[in-house]
Design an enzyme around this catalytic site. Structure first.
Site, PDB file in Angstrom:
ATOM      1  N   ASP A  68       0.918  -1.194  -0.111  1.00  0.00           N
ATOM      2  CA  ASP A  68       0.007  -0.198  -0.096  1.00  0.00           C
ATOM      3  C   ASP A  68       0.980   1.182   0.022  1.00  0.00           C
ATOM      4  O   ASP A  68       2.193   1.168   0.375  1.00  0.00           O
ATOM      5  CB  ASP A  68      -0.858  -0.058   1.270  1.00  0.00           C
TER       6      ASP A  68
HETATM    7  C1  GLC Z   1      -4.229   4.110  -0.273  1.00  0.00           C
HETATM    8  C2  GLC Z   1      -5.127   3.043  -0.145  1.00  0.00           C
HETATM    9  C3  GLC Z   1      -5.224   2.117  -1.302  1.00  0.00           C
HETATM   10  C4  GLC Z   1      -5.072   2.899  -2.652  1.00  0.00           C
HETATM   11  C5  GLC Z   1      -3.830   3.512  -2.667  1.00  0.00           C
HETATM   12  C6  GLC Z   1      -3.646   4.333  -3.930  1.00  0.00           C
HETATM   13  O1  GLC Z   1      -3.945   4.688   0.868  1.00  0.00           O
HETATM   14  O2  GLC Z   1      -5.288   2.256   1.182  1.00  0.00           O
HETATM   15  O3  GLC Z   1      -6.500   1.267  -1.063  1.00  0.00           O
HETATM   16  O4  GLC Z   1      -5.092   1.910  -3.688  1.00  0.00           O
HETATM   17  O5  GLC Z   1      -3.509   4.412  -1.396  1.00  0.00           O
HETATM   18  O6  GLC Z   1      -4.470   5.477  -3.994  1.00  0.00           O
END
Ligand code: GLC
Length: 696
Positions: free
Chosen positions: A249
């Site tokens: 993430d």
């Molecule tokens: C985030 C989210 C994830 C997302 C990523 C990119 O913090 O937890 O679900 O795909 O950032 O935006």
């Protein structure tokens, strides 16, 4: 002539999923050959994103023109492409309420196609974190509180998406609190982990051949998921056979260099904070990492670029974005997701007749309310509000909107009041503390996050109560992403629908359901409790969250609570009967059939559900656990037969002593019906000395 309906038809659902047709040995050979031609620097380039900010919504990772290696171009999210304008579909929780796997496949196809138009090749979805508690801020992004239901919906979405681009089920795993997600530890025993919080990921990986998986921010049993060998290697790869890549993430999803890479994290996103050239070369120099570690991660990162031939991915015609077909699909989903929860006086459906006076109240009636404005946000060129939908639907009756500042006394001069209350992105969603909030120390400026309780905001509750006090008849249409407590006011209103965050066509869908053009068929994918005390403990500040074996309806049942509305519940403008539960033992599975009849006067659809109970089990079990479901559309008086295939793997429990799945020699009760609390049909079997015998 009996019409047979398959609850889940793999040939239909998985058709065109490119991941399923990948020849692993061929791809693995090509990966090895390519790695053999790459320098260490080129391999390092493949295991991290390029920069913090997206380019036209796309997050780039790897890519090397000199080697004809394309970059990954990753884009959110679970309800549409977060790149330019895109079709804003209803949130996943709304789609979960359709219990319609074929429909969810079509949503995956549409979103995958729009991602490809934008030049993306990885969709950062589906979000499939099980609702430990409905107060989770991002519950709207997920499908369910039940792992079987989640798995069926998610794998259908993955197979749709992977007709066009790569899917990336997230967040692996147990990311089911929001405010403390960067620091909290989800503590879970092995049986609960394998039976409750992982099966839906496993189904996406093994059956849907998900191309990638996003690791979660949080810890599991005190180890960050982004550096968790048990999750990322032992379970995901060694046990489940995953061959794709694991991306972290964003930013805080990668917590280390050597431990993360050695645990099985392949790509740091969105940029090389940890996996920088300097850090990696230093770690190799220090002997903390080997080039083999880099090769493994780079190989995993390259695998899907070769498997999906991303260098030659065609970009569809831009006209498919927000095409009439996709807009119609968004409306179909919204219509099928609306759950009719109360209609005691049969006030619904409304008749659009001259003389009928309809009042509409609630600021959300006239507001765009697509849900979370975090990473799952979608920019839609148009959105039909509930009020717009109602105004365009009504042609004979008289309809008047009461803006918030207008006193409600005049409601008594109307036959019926439609109240549109609910939640917005300010009440729930991805927790993004704004810089302004920190500067002004004003928590109200932070948006989203977990809900501490399940009540509507006070002003919304007051709105309902005031409107009902002055109205002859009151219909409430709720918006939100998860369970909402209604006990305070539900006895004061005549009808209640849950519309979720219904996407760009939600206004039309709400109007068509209220006026009976569409017979509501949504079923609750999350239990609506009377009170918080009916659910598992919930503390949005805790950094240690115990994940017990029972949650959702399985907890409510075992605690003998009587929820407001149970899992799987939903009403219709017609009635249905379920008859003749037929359970036949086959080689390694049960073949199950149920006859469903529309016993009313409206065409409509219902969702037949199959639950399993093992009352004499030697281990803790829920009273009923969902093991099959199917949506059945019927004309008045028509009967059809739903067919469910139940593999023995769904009957097994995870034996923590042997770390194996085990089908217990005990009694099994199959129950079929229309919700977790409405199961009129049963069939009992016993497994003894290796033999299955019916005992009823
Ligand atoms: C985030 C989210 C994830 C997302 C990523 C990119 O913090 O937890 O679900 O795909 O950032 O935006």
């Amino acid at each position: 002539m009996t019409r047979y309906i398959k609850a889940f038809d793999p040939d239909t659902i998985h058709h065109g999923n490119k991941g399923i047709s990948v020849d692993h040995e061929t791809v693995a050979g090509k990966v090895r050959e390519l790695l053999g031609r790459m320098t260490l620097a080129q391999k390092i380039n493949e295991i991290r994103g390029r920069q913090a900010e997206p380019i036209d919504g796309l997050y780039y990772a790897g890519g090397d023109d000199s080697l004809a290696i394309p970059p990954y171009k990753m884009v959110d999210g679970p309800r549409g492409a977060r790149a330019g304008n895109a079709t804003a579909f209803p949130v996943a929780m709304a789609r979960g309420a359709t219990f319609d796997v074929e429909l969810e496949r079509r949503v995956g196809l549409a979103i995958g196609l729009e991602v490809a138009v934008r030049g993306g090749n990885v969709l950062l979805a589906p979000t499939i974190n099980l609702l430990r508690h409905p107060g989770w801020g991002r519950a709207q992004e997920s499908y369910s509180e039940d792992t079987f239901h989640m798995g069926a919906m998610a794998v259908s979405f993955v197979s749709g998406v992977q007709n066009h681009v790569l899917a990336s089920p997230k967040h692996f795993a147990l990311n089911n609190v929001e405010n403390t997600r960067f620091e909290m530890s989800a503590n879970v025993d092995p049986r609960t982990l394998h039976e409750v919080y992982l099966p839906h990921f496993k189904r996406c990986v093994q059956e849907g051949v998900a191309a990638s998986v996003m690791s979660a921010y949080n810890k599991m049993n005190e180890t960050y998921c982004g550096e968790h060998p048990e999750l990322l290697t032992n379970i995901l790869r060694d046990t489940w056979g995953f061959t794709g890549f694991v991306e972290s993430d964003w930013v805080l999803g990668t917590r280390s260099i050597a431990p993360a890479l050695k645990a099985g994290l392949d790509i740091e996103m969105p940029a090389p904070y940890r996996f920088s050239d300097e850090n990696l070369l230093d770690a190799i120099e220090q002997g903390e990492l080997s080039e083999d570690d880099i090769d493994r991660a780079a190989g995993n990162a390259l695998y899907q670029k070769i498997a999906y031939d991303l260098a030659n991915l065609t970009q569809p015609d831009p006209s498919v974005v927000e095409s009439d077909e996709h807009i119609a699909l968004a409306q179909e989903v919204a219509e099928k997701s609306i759950v009719l929860l109360k209609n005691d006086t049969n006030i619904l459906p409304l008749a659009d007749e001259p003389g009928l006076r309809i009042a509409v109240v609630g600021e959300l009636a006239d507001e765009i309310n697509l849900g979370d404005r975090g990473s799952s946000f979608v920019s839609s060129s148009e959105v039909t509000t509930p009020l717009q939908g109602l105004e365009s639907r009504v042609s004979n009756a008289y309809l008047e909107y009461f803006p918030p500042e207008v006193p409600m006394e005049d409601l008594e001069n109307f036959d019926v009041t439609i109240v549109i209350p609910g939640l917005t992105y300010k009440d729930e969603g991805e927790f993004i503390p704004t810089l302004q909030q920190e500067a002004e120390n004003d928590s109200a400026l932070a948006r989203g996050g977990d809900r501490e309780d399940l009540e509507l905001p006070l002003r919304q509750r007051e709105l309902i109560i005031r409107a009902a006090a002055f109205s002859n008849r009151t219909i409430v249409v709720l918006q939100g992403g998860s369970a909402i407590q209604v006990r305070e006011w539900i006895d004061s209103v005549d009808a209640l629908c849950m519309a979720w965050y219904p996407g760009r066509e939600g206004g039309h869908a709400i109007a068509r359901v209220l006026f009976g053009d569409v017979n509501p068929s949504g079923r609750l994918p999350v239990t609506f409790p009377k009170y918080m005390e009916q659910l598992v403990p919930w503390d949005v500040t805790s950094l240690e969250v115990e994940h017990d074996y029972l949650q959702g309806y399985r907890y409510v049942d075992c605690e003998l609570h009587d929820p407001e509305y149970p899992f799987g519940f939903g009403l219709s403008y017609t009635t249905f009967s379920a008859d003749n539960l037929y359970v036949e033992r086959e080689q390694n599975n049960f073949h199950i059939r149920v006859d469903i009849t529309n016993t009313g006067n409206h065409a409509g659809a219902t969702v037949v559900q199959l639950y399993l109970d093992c009352p004499d089990s030697a281990v803790l079990r829920a009273i009923n656990t969902l093991k099959g479901f199917g949506r059945v559309q019927l004309e008045p008086g028509e009967t059809a037969t739903l067919e469910i295939e139940l593999p023995d793997s769904e009957l097994a429990f995870y034996d923590v002593d042997t770390s194996e799945w085990h089908v217990e020699e005990t009694n099994y009760i199959f129950r079929a019906g229309f919700s977790s609390r409405d199961l009129p049909l049963t069939s009992t079997w016993e497994l003894a000395d290796g033999n299955w015998l019916p005992t009823d």
